[in-house]
Design a protein around this motif. Structure first.
Motif, PDB file in Angstrom:
ATOM      1  N   MET A 182       0.842  -1.197   0.000  1.00 23.02           N
ATOM      2  CA  MET A 182       0.000   0.000   0.000  1.00 23.02           C
ATOM      3  C   MET A 182       0.875   1.243   0.000  1.00 23.02           C
ATOM      4  O   MET A 182       1.866   1.323   0.733  1.00 23.02           O
ATOM      5  CB  MET A 182      -0.905   0.008   1.243  1.00 23.02           C
ATOM      6  CG  MET A 182      -1.875  -1.163   1.322  1.00 23.02           C
ATOM      7  SD  MET A 182      -2.897  -1.131   2.792  1.00 23.02           S
ATOM      8  CE  MET A 182      -3.834   0.368   2.486  1.00 23.02           C
ATOM      9  N   ASP A 183       0.469   2.229  -0.815  1.00 21.62           N
ATOM     10  CA  ASP A 183       1.229   3.469  -0.890  1.00 21.62           C
ATOM     11  C   ASP A 183       0.565   4.538  -0.029  1.00 21.62           C
ATOM     12  O   ASP A 183      -0.409   4.300   0.691  1.00 21.62           O
ATOM     13  CB  ASP A 183       1.345   3.928  -2.340  1.00 21.62           C
ATOM     14  CG  ASP A 183      -0.022   4.076  -3.014  1.00 21.62           C
ATOM     15  OD1 ASP A 183      -1.044   3.961  -2.298  1.00 21.62           O
ATOM     16  OD2 ASP A 183      -0.072   4.296  -4.232  1.00 21.62           O
ATOM     17  N   PHE A 184       1.097   5.751  -0.123  1.00 23.07           N
ATOM     18  CA  PHE A 184       0.606   6.856   0.690  1.00 23.07           C
ATOM     19  C   PHE A 184      -0.858   7.168   0.397  1.00 23.07           C
ATOM     20  O   PHE A 184      -1.659   7.411   1.309  1.00 23.07           O
ATOM     21  CB  PHE A 184       1.481   8.094   0.435  1.00 23.07           C
ATOM     22  CG  PHE A 184       0.907   9.363   0.996  1.00 23.07           C
ATOM     23  CD1 PHE A 184       1.084   9.690   2.336  1.00 23.07           C
ATOM     24  CD2 PHE A 184       0.182  10.237   0.194  1.00 23.07           C
ATOM     25  CE1 PHE A 184       0.546  10.857   2.866  1.00 23.07           C
ATOM     26  CE2 PHE A 184      -0.355  11.403   0.721  1.00 23.07           C
ATOM     27  CZ  PHE A 184      -0.170  11.715   2.051  1.00 23.07           C
ATOM     28  N   TYR A 185      -1.238   7.146  -0.880  1.00 19.57           N
ATOM     29  CA  TYR A 185      -2.592   7.546  -1.250  1.00 19.57           C
ATOM     30  C   TYR A 185      -3.624   6.510  -0.796  1.00 19.57           C
ATOM     31  O   TYR A 185      -4.743   6.865  -0.381  1.00 19.57           O
ATOM     32  CB  TYR A 185      -2.667   7.742  -2.766  1.00 19.57           C
ATOM     33  CG  TYR A 185      -1.718   8.809  -3.249  1.00 19.57           C
ATOM     34  CD1 TYR A 185      -2.020  10.160  -3.089  1.00 19.57           C
ATOM     35  CD2 TYR A 185      -0.509   8.473  -3.857  1.00 19.57           C
ATOM     36  CE1 TYR A 185      -1.142  11.142  -3.523  1.00 19.57           C
ATOM     37  CE2 TYR A 185       0.370   9.447  -4.292  1.00 19.57           C
ATOM     38  CZ  TYR A 185       0.050  10.781  -4.120  1.00 19.57           C
ATOM     39  OH  TYR A 185       0.910  11.751  -4.529  1.00 19.57           O
ATOM     40  N   ALA A 186      -3.266   5.230  -0.879  1.00 18.98           N
ATOM     41  CA  ALA A 186      -4.184   4.192  -0.401  1.00 18.98           C
ATOM     42  C   ALA A 186      -4.398   4.299   1.104  1.00 18.98           C
ATOM     43  O   ALA A 186      -5.525   4.174   1.604  1.00 18.98           O
ATOM     44  CB  ALA A 186      -3.651   2.817  -0.775  1.00 18.98           C
ATOM     45  N   ILE A 187      -3.304   4.547   1.843  1.00 14.22           N
ATOM     46  CA  ILE A 187      -3.430   4.691   3.291  1.00 14.22           C
ATOM     47  C   ILE A 187      -4.234   5.937   3.640  1.00 14.22           C
ATOM     48  O   ILE A 187      -5.081   5.924   4.544  1.00 14.22           O
ATOM     49  CB  ILE A 187      -2.034   4.733   3.940  1.00 14.22           C
ATOM     50  CG1 ILE A 187      -1.304   3.406   3.692  1.00 14.22           C
ATOM     51  CG2 ILE A 187      -2.135   5.012   5.436  1.00 14.22           C
ATOM     52  CD1 ILE A 187       0.130   3.401   4.180  1.00 14.22           C
ATOM     53  N   ASN A 188      -4.019   7.011   2.929  1.00 10.82           N
ATOM     54  CA  ASN A 188      -4.771   8.242   3.197  1.00 10.82           C
ATOM     55  C   ASN A 188      -6.254   8.058   2.873  1.00 10.82           C
ATOM     56  O   ASN A 188      -7.120   8.599   3.569  1.00 10.82           O
ATOM     57  CB  ASN A 188      -4.192   9.390   2.379  1.00 10.82           C
ATOM     58  CG  ASN A 188      -4.825  10.717   2.723  1.00 10.82           C
ATOM     59  OD1 ASN A 188      -4.712  11.213   3.852  1.00 10.82           O
ATOM     60  ND2 ASN A 188      -5.508  11.322   1.753  1.00 10.82           N
ATOM     61  N   SER A 189      -6.563   7.260   1.825  1.00  9.81           N
ATOM     62  CA  SER A 189      -7.962   6.992   1.505  1.00  9.81           C
ATOM     63  C   SER A 189      -8.622   6.180   2.609  1.00  9.81           C
ATOM     64  O   SER A 189      -9.781   6.432   2.969  1.00  9.81           O
ATOM     65  CB  SER A 189      -8.045   6.244   0.167  1.00  9.81           C
ATOM     66  OG  SER A 189      -9.375   5.907  -0.129  1.00  9.81           O
ATOM     67  N   LEU A 190      -7.896   5.225   3.173  1.00 10.92           N
ATOM     68  CA  LEU A 190      -8.444   4.470   4.301  1.00 10.92           C
ATOM     69  C   LEU A 190      -8.673   5.379   5.506  1.00 10.92           C
ATOM     70  O   LEU A 190      -9.677   5.251   6.218  1.00 10.92           O
ATOM     71  CB  LEU A 190      -7.495   3.330   4.680  1.00 10.92           C
ATOM     72  CG  LEU A 190      -7.437   2.130   3.736  1.00 10.92           C
ATOM     73  CD1 LEU A 190      -6.387   1.136   4.205  1.00 10.92           C
ATOM     74  CD2 LEU A 190      -8.789   1.451   3.645  1.00 10.92           C
ATOM     75  N   ARG A 191      -7.765   6.281   5.735  1.00 13.85           N
ATOM     76  CA  ARG A 191      -7.910   7.200   6.871  1.00 13.85           C
ATOM     77  C   ARG A 191      -9.154   8.063   6.740  1.00 13.85           C
ATOM     78  O   ARG A 191      -9.819   8.389   7.729  1.00 13.85           O
ATOM     79  CB  ARG A 191      -6.658   8.068   6.977  1.00 13.85           C
ATOM     80  CG  ARG A 191      -6.705   9.124   8.078  1.00 13.85           C
ATOM     81  CD  ARG A 191      -5.408   9.918   8.106  1.00 13.85           C
ATOM     82  NE  ARG A 191      -5.466  10.966   9.102  1.00 13.85           N
ATOM     83  CZ  ARG A 191      -5.939  12.189   8.890  1.00 13.85           C
ATOM     84  NH1 ARG A 191      -6.415  12.504   7.680  1.00 13.85           N
ATOM     85  NH2 ARG A 191      -5.947  13.100   9.851  1.00 13.85           N
TER      86      ARG A 191
END
Length: 480
Positions: free
Chosen positions: A1-10
């Motif tokens: 998972m990259d930064f954008y995927a983690i930010n979308s989960l957040r």
């Protein structure tokens, strides 16, 4: 998972929003007290309000009356709202009181928070043993060379023979206390993980069903193409990874022999002397009883998928029929209006009328009917010569007798297949009796027809020949 995927989960994941919420400690404490602690599911609104009132009373008594000022019902509605999705709110069929259940995302957060407390005893040996056991089974059951598999089975048999000889010699190795606690902790953790997985499986089934309903609501093609699409989606649900693994677990858990063996092992585990003072030992004996309600609810969700799609399809057919009637009414209204003011010129073209010509000699000649002489003399017979039993020996399948057969088998087991019932009570009326069993299964709330599995039935005809039939698996369960 990259930064954008983690930010979308957040930003979008319900579990992450629960951790970020201001009243997260209250929500998590309530979830543990109402759901995960006593291992309960699908609780009514009033029951949850009573539990939450008890939690709020204790907090307000220690933190002050203004700490959580809102009523318990408002907290439930807030946690079940679409922007939260920590609780699933729904109405069971035939009830007007809403019920609530913990979502998979909220349960993941509860389990993660519980793991933050740390453990005095961490299981390591049992996990390594489980890894070796799973790895061996993976490699051995995937081997295609017969010689390799036979050599492995021979090695296992030699090991069993050696162990049996050591026991005969009096050299019996008993699991030590730390080892027993290690395995008990892993058993409890795996059981909790399995219960948590049921909510996620049910959620995945509901998501698949929602996709099918959205497709039906927005369909613009023909009726046949819609039916083909529905059947394909239903097959996708049954053949998906979730569907196949869950069906395999259901078949395993519904086996009377395996359930009896599991219950016996759990009872024997509670009598181990090294585990006499272990925490939660009493809950180990009821693991299978905790699984059954969760599995039954997930199975009921799968059964509801077909019913919901059928209702949606019926609604679409009704709307199409209504549209057809509207078109017919418009044609009739237009015809009546045209009758009063017909247009000029040619209005409608039809084929010219014609007369069917029949030549005289094509007609058949007259043929007088033949007179049939019937001997209508009635002879009086004695009553002793008349066999009146033929009037009563009609073919009839007694459903009450079949129900008694089912009840007699279920008296010894929690469930039984039709093959097991016919093995105890052989078929005496052939295929008609099988059809009667089918009818009893469709009318009963405690019977399941599994089209994915088949079972073979056989019966003997009066002339001694054997007939066999392969039908869908029918499972009768003992009513609760």
């Amino acid at each position: 998972m990259d930064f954008y995927a983690i930010n979308s989960l957040r930003e979008n994941h319900a579990g992450w929003s629960l951790l970020r919420a201001q009243n997260a400690p209250l929500a998590l404490a309530f979830f543990m007290a109402a759901f995960t602690g006593p291992n309960q599911r699908n609780l009514g609104r009033q029951e949850l309000i009573d539990v939450l009132d008890d939690v709020l009373f204790g907090l307000r008594d220690s933190e002050g009356e203004n700490r959580f000022p809102r009523p318990a019902g408002e907290y439930l509605d807030d946690w079940a709202a679409d922007e939260r999705k920590w609780l699933r709110k729904y109405y069971p069929q035939g009830e007007d009181e809403p019920h609530y259940d913990l979502t998979a995302a909220a349960e993941d957060v509860v389990r993660w928070v519980e793991s933050l407390r740390g453990r005095d005893f961490v299981a390591t040996q049992s996990r390594l043993t489980s890894i070796f056991a799973v790895l061996k089974q993976l490699v051995q059951q995937s081997e295609t060379d017969p010689e390799v598999r036979l050599a492995e089975l021979q090695r296992q048999r030699d090991g069993i023979d050696a162990e049996m000889q050591r026991i005969r010699d009096g050299n019996i190795r008993v699991m030590t206390g730390p080892e027993a606690l290690d395995h008990l902790q892993q058993l409890t953790a795996l059981a909790k993980d399995l219960l948590a997985d049921f909510r996620e499986v049910e959620q995945n089934f509901r998501r698949l069903d929602r996709q099918v309903r959205e497709q039906i609501a927005t369909w613009d093609g023909t009726q046949g193409e819609l039916l083909q699409s529905i059947f394909d989606n239903q097959q996708d649900i049954s053949s998906s990874l979730q569907g196949r693994t869950f069906q395999g677990f259901w078949d395993y858990l519904m086996s009377p022999q395996l359930r009896t063996e599991l219950q016996d092992l759990l009872q024997r585990a509670t009598r181990i002397e090294a585990l006499a003072r272990a925490d939660g030992l009493h809950a180990v004996a009821n693991l299978h009883q905790d699984w059954l309600p969760a599995v039954e609810q997930t199975q009921a969700t799968v059964r509801q998928l077909s019913q919901q799609m059928r209702r949606l399809l019926d609604d679409k057919v009704f709307l199409e029929n209504k549209r057809i009637m509207q078109l017919i009414r418009s044609i009739e209204s237009g015809a009546l209006g045209t009758r009063e003011a017909p247009p000029s010129g040619a209005f409608l073209e039809i084929d010219a009328p014609s007369v069917d010509v029949v030549l005289p000699f094509e007609r058949p000649l007259y043929e007088p009917s033949r007179k049939v002489l019937v001997d209508d003399t009635i002879k009086t017979a004695d009553d002793a010569d008349v066999d009146a039993a033929a009037l009563f020996n009609q073919f009839f399948v007694d459903k009450e007798r079949l129900k008694a057969n089912i009840d007699a088998v279920l008296a010894e087991a929690d469930q039984a297949t039709l093959a097991e019932i016919t093995l105890a009570y052989p078929l005496s009326q052939g295929l008609a009796e099988v059809v009667a069993y089918y009818q009893l299964a469709t009318e009963s709330d405690w019977a399941t027809i599994n089209p994915g599995q088949s079972q073979h039935l056989s019966w003997r005809l009066p002339d001694g020949t054997i007939r066999e039939a392969a039908i869908e698996q029918i499972i009768f369960g003992r009513p609760a």
